[in-house]
Design a protein around this motif. Structure first.
Motif, PDB file in Angstrom:
ATOM      1  N   PRO A 149      17.474   0.215  -3.521  1.00  0.00           N
ATOM      2  CA  PRO A 149      16.300   0.864  -4.181  1.00  0.00           C
ATOM      3  C   PRO A 149      15.607  -0.143  -5.186  1.00  0.00           C
ATOM      4  N   ALA A 150      14.522   0.368  -5.794  1.00  0.00           N
ATOM      5  CA  ALA A 150      13.933  -0.221  -6.989  1.00  0.00           C
ATOM      6  C   ALA A 150      15.082  -0.134  -7.943  1.00  0.00           C
ATOM      7  N   PRO A 151      15.079  -1.244  -9.023  1.00  0.00           N
ATOM      8  CA  PRO A 151      15.993  -1.053  -9.927  1.00  0.00           C
ATOM      9  C   PRO A 151      15.857   0.253 -11.065  1.00  0.00           C
TER      10      PRO A 151
ATOM     11  N   THR B 206       0.899  -1.090  -0.009  1.00  0.00           N
ATOM     12  CA  THR B 206      -0.030   0.082  -0.223  1.00  0.00           C
ATOM     13  C   THR B 206       0.727   1.164   0.058  1.00  0.00           C
ATOM     14  N   VAL B 207       1.997   1.471   0.743  1.00  0.00           N
ATOM     15  CA  VAL B 207       2.654   2.346   0.690  1.00  0.00           C
ATOM     16  C   VAL B 207       3.536   2.511  -0.690  1.00  0.00           C
TER      17      VAL B 207
ATOM     18  N   ARG C  94       4.013   5.593  -5.265  1.00  0.00           N
ATOM     19  CA  ARG C  94       4.103   5.592  -7.048  1.00  0.00           C
ATOM     20  C   ARG C  94       3.026   6.808  -7.554  1.00  0.00           C
ATOM     21  N   THR C  95       1.903   6.920  -6.859  1.00  0.00           N
ATOM     22  CA  THR C  95       0.892   7.808  -7.227  1.00  0.00           C
ATOM     23  C   THR C  95       0.909   9.123  -6.713  1.00  0.00           C
ATOM     24  N   ASP C  96       1.579   9.514  -5.523  1.00  0.00           N
ATOM     25  CA  ASP C  96       1.317  10.781  -4.863  1.00  0.00           C
ATOM     26  C   ASP C  96       2.527  11.225  -4.004  1.00  0.00           C
ATOM     27  N   SER C  97       3.622  11.036  -4.538  1.00  0.00           N
ATOM     28  CA  SER C  97       5.199  11.475  -3.911  1.00  0.00           C
ATOM     29  C   SER C  97       5.968  12.506  -4.747  1.00  0.00           C
ATOM     30  N   ALA C  98       5.636  13.038  -5.772  1.00  0.00           N
ATOM     31  CA  ALA C  98       6.331  14.115  -6.452  1.00  0.00           C
ATOM     32  C   ALA C  98       6.818  15.092  -5.561  1.00  0.00           C
ATOM     33  N   ASP C  99       6.252  15.588  -4.542  1.00  0.00           N
ATOM     34  CA  ASP C  99       6.835  16.574  -3.723  1.00  0.00           C
ATOM     35  C   ASP C  99       7.504  16.053  -2.132  1.00  0.00           C
TER      36      ASP C  99
END
Length: 107
Positions: A64-66, A40-41, A46-51
């Motif tokens: 980290p993710a590849p 869920t995190v 992925r959808t709401d972390s640009a800021d």
């Protein structure tokens, strides 16, 4: 079960609270937010972390993710985060949300 706005905001608050040079895993954040799964995190990130300081959130093994590895490790290194073999040393860099909250509330 659908993710609520309150859960999304709680995850955002937790990610925003991770200081430079420190990291948390998806599981750490899920536990602190009382979510049933780290996935869920991941979805929220992925959808709401640009800021948000997205680069401070890692997988449980400290990697980290590849598809983000180069950018993420570069940002973490610039903050002084301990990195060994393309993995963050979680024993030295993991942020403790409980202690962080206590430090913030005691000042």
């Amino acid at each position: 079960m659908a993710t609520t706005e309150a859960q999304i905001e709680r995850v955002r608050e937790l990610v925003a609270a991770i200081p430079p040079g420190r990291v948390a895993t998806y599981g750490d954040i899920a536990a602190a937010a009382n979510l049933s799964t780290p996935r869920t995190v991941g979805w929220i990130m992925r959808t709401d972390s640009a800021d948000l300081p997205w680069h401070r959130v890692l997988r449980a093994d400290g990697r980290p993710a590849p598809h983000l590895a180069g950018r993420q490790l570069s940002r973490l290194a610039a903050e002084g985060c301990p990195i060994v073999d393309d993995r963050v040393d979680l024993s030295r860099a993991r942020f403790d949300f409980d202690c962080g909250r206590n430090e913030l509330n005691s000042g």
